[in-house]
Design a protein around this motif. Structure first.
Motif, PDB file in Angstrom:
ATOM      1  N   LEU A  13       0.836  -1.214   0.000  1.00 27.95           N
ATOM      2  CA  LEU A  13       0.000   0.000   0.000  1.00 27.95           C
ATOM      3  C   LEU A  13       0.864   1.256   0.000  1.00 27.95           C
ATOM      4  N   ALA A  14       1.949   1.244   0.810  1.00 27.05           N
ATOM      5  CA  ALA A  14       2.822   2.419   0.873  1.00 27.05           C
ATOM      6  C   ALA A  14       3.509   2.648  -0.482  1.00 27.05           C
ATOM      7  N   ALA A  15       3.938   1.540  -1.121  1.00 28.19           N
ATOM      8  CA  ALA A  15       4.653   1.656  -2.397  1.00 28.19           C
ATOM      9  C   ALA A  15       3.730   2.060  -3.544  1.00 28.19           C
ATOM     10  N   LEU A  16       2.411   1.971  -3.294  1.00 26.88           N
ATOM     11  CA  LEU A  16       1.433   2.342  -4.326  1.00 26.88           C
ATOM     12  C   LEU A  16       1.649   3.780  -4.791  1.00 26.88           C
ATOM     13  N   SER A  17       2.116   4.649  -3.844  1.00 23.13           N
ATOM     14  CA  SER A  17       2.285   6.058  -4.182  1.00 23.13           C
ATOM     15  C   SER A  17       3.457   6.281  -5.135  1.00 23.13           C
ATOM     16  N   LEU A  18       4.284   5.250  -5.353  1.00 23.18           N
ATOM     17  CA  LEU A  18       5.407   5.404  -6.280  1.00 23.18           C
ATOM     18  C   LEU A  18       4.982   5.115  -7.719  1.00 23.18           C
ATOM     19  N   GLY A  19       3.736   4.639  -7.878  1.00 24.83           N
ATOM     20  CA  GLY A  19       3.167   4.476  -9.214  1.00 24.83           C
ATOM     21  C   GLY A  19       3.746   3.338 -10.040  1.00 24.83           C
ATOM     22  N   ALA A  46      13.850   2.751  -2.180  1.00 23.38           N
ATOM     23  CA  ALA A  46      14.056   1.798  -3.277  1.00 23.38           C
ATOM     24  C   ALA A  46      12.950   0.750  -3.285  1.00 23.38           C
ATOM     25  N   VAL A  47      12.371   0.503  -4.439  1.00 24.89           N
ATOM     26  CA  VAL A  47      11.399  -0.580  -4.602  1.00 24.89           C
ATOM     27  C   VAL A  47      11.735  -1.298  -5.907  1.00 24.89           C
ATOM     28  N   THR A  48      12.313  -2.485  -5.806  1.00 25.21           N
ATOM     29  CA  THR A  48      12.656  -3.258  -6.995  1.00 25.21           C
ATOM     30  C   THR A  48      11.849  -4.545  -6.982  1.00 25.21           C
TER      31      THR A  48
END
Lengths: 152, 136
Positions: free
Chosen positions: A115-121, B70-72
């Motif tokens: 959910l948090a990473a959702l804002s990174l698109g 970072a998100v990979t």
């Protein structure tokens, strides 16, 4: 459920604050990154121990909160605490957690970081969230023990 | 040890969030539970506010550190879909996920949460190990 409007607004503000701190903590901890999450689970390979520090730090501070709760009759913004009743360990808990762990290991994503990473698109994150909501719905329609289900 | 400071401090912030939600609203900071109640239309304003806050988190991190976290995601899309289905289904059946059981449950010394965490850590480790062996 009639309660003053300011209480509802204050609760929403408190939830917004808690959610923001949670999201900031996840971002800082490295747990937003599936590669590092899977690195933590890869104990027999190139093990990344950082998530043990995330969990340790989180449980330690949350434990202080749980300790303070014992000295309070009610939370600051509600009439009672809403905590799950103690229940025995059962098959659903173990089977459900086992299924959850397989999915967590496959992609390195769980509900909070996703959910948090959702804002990174990122498209894969959106796809994961959609599939996760579908999985929740499939469970509630077909495998729920009783309407509404239960909590931890 | 130095390399683990951000993880430790990030973890402590997660614990602080769980403590705040409990002491202010009397609620468990379990993301699958919050999301489940939101989709069922229960306490929508509060649960929606928490999810919005969660999504603001990476932006706050960028303000503090100057970079996005970072998100990979190396997993292929079919694997991502399968993983999402299993995570959603399993978190509902097991009444919680990494946050509800892993943070709040362990801090409450709940035997159910301890059993849940031991179980999903085990199957997670087995899954990652098997996938590495299958596709080195």
């Amino acid at each position: 459920m009639t309660r003053p409007t300011w209480i509802s607004s204050a609760q929403a503000l408190a939830a917004l604050l808690a959610g923001s701190i949670f999201g900031l903590g996840l971002s800082m901890s490295g747990m937003l990154d599936p590669v590092r999450v899977r690195g933590f689970l890869d104990v027999a390979g190139d093990w990344d121990p950082s998530l043990a520090f995330v969990l340790g730090g989180a449980v330690a501070v949350a434990f202080v909160g749980m300790f303070l709760r014992r000295h309070l009759r009610r939370p600051a913004l509600d009439t009672a605490f809403h905590l799950p009743a103690t229940a025995p360990v059962d098959t659903r808990l173990i089977l459900g957690s086992a299924i959850f762990g397989i999915g967590w290991g496959m992609a390195g994503l769980c509900p909070g970081p996703a959910l948090a990473a959702l804002s990174l698109g990122l498209a894969p994150v959106m796809l994961f969230i959609t599939a996760m909501l579908a999985g929740m719905t499939i469970h509630d329609r077909m495998a729920a023990p009783h309407p509404g289900g239960s909590r931890p | 040890m130095i390399a683990y400071w951000p993880s430790l401090i990030g973890g402590m912030l997660i614990g602080l969030s769980a403590a705040l939600l409990l002491l202010l609203n009397g609620r468990v900071a379990g993301i699958s539970g919050i999301l489940g109640r939101l989709t069922q239309g229960s306490q929508v304003p509060t649960n929606a506010a928490f999810v919005v806050g969660l999504m603001i988190g990476p932006s706050l991190y960028r303000l503090v550190s100057g970079a996005w976290p970072a998100v990979t995601i190396p997993a292929s899309l079919p694997v991502v879909v399968m993983a999402g289905l299993l995570v959603g289904f399993g978190s509902r059946m097991g009444s919680g996920c990494t946050s509800g059981h892993g943070v709040v449950g362990l801090a409450r010394l709940s035997p159910r949460s301890l059993a849940a965490v031991a179980t999903f850590l085990t199957t997670g480790i087995v899954t990652v190990t098997l996938m590495r062996l299958a596709v080195p």
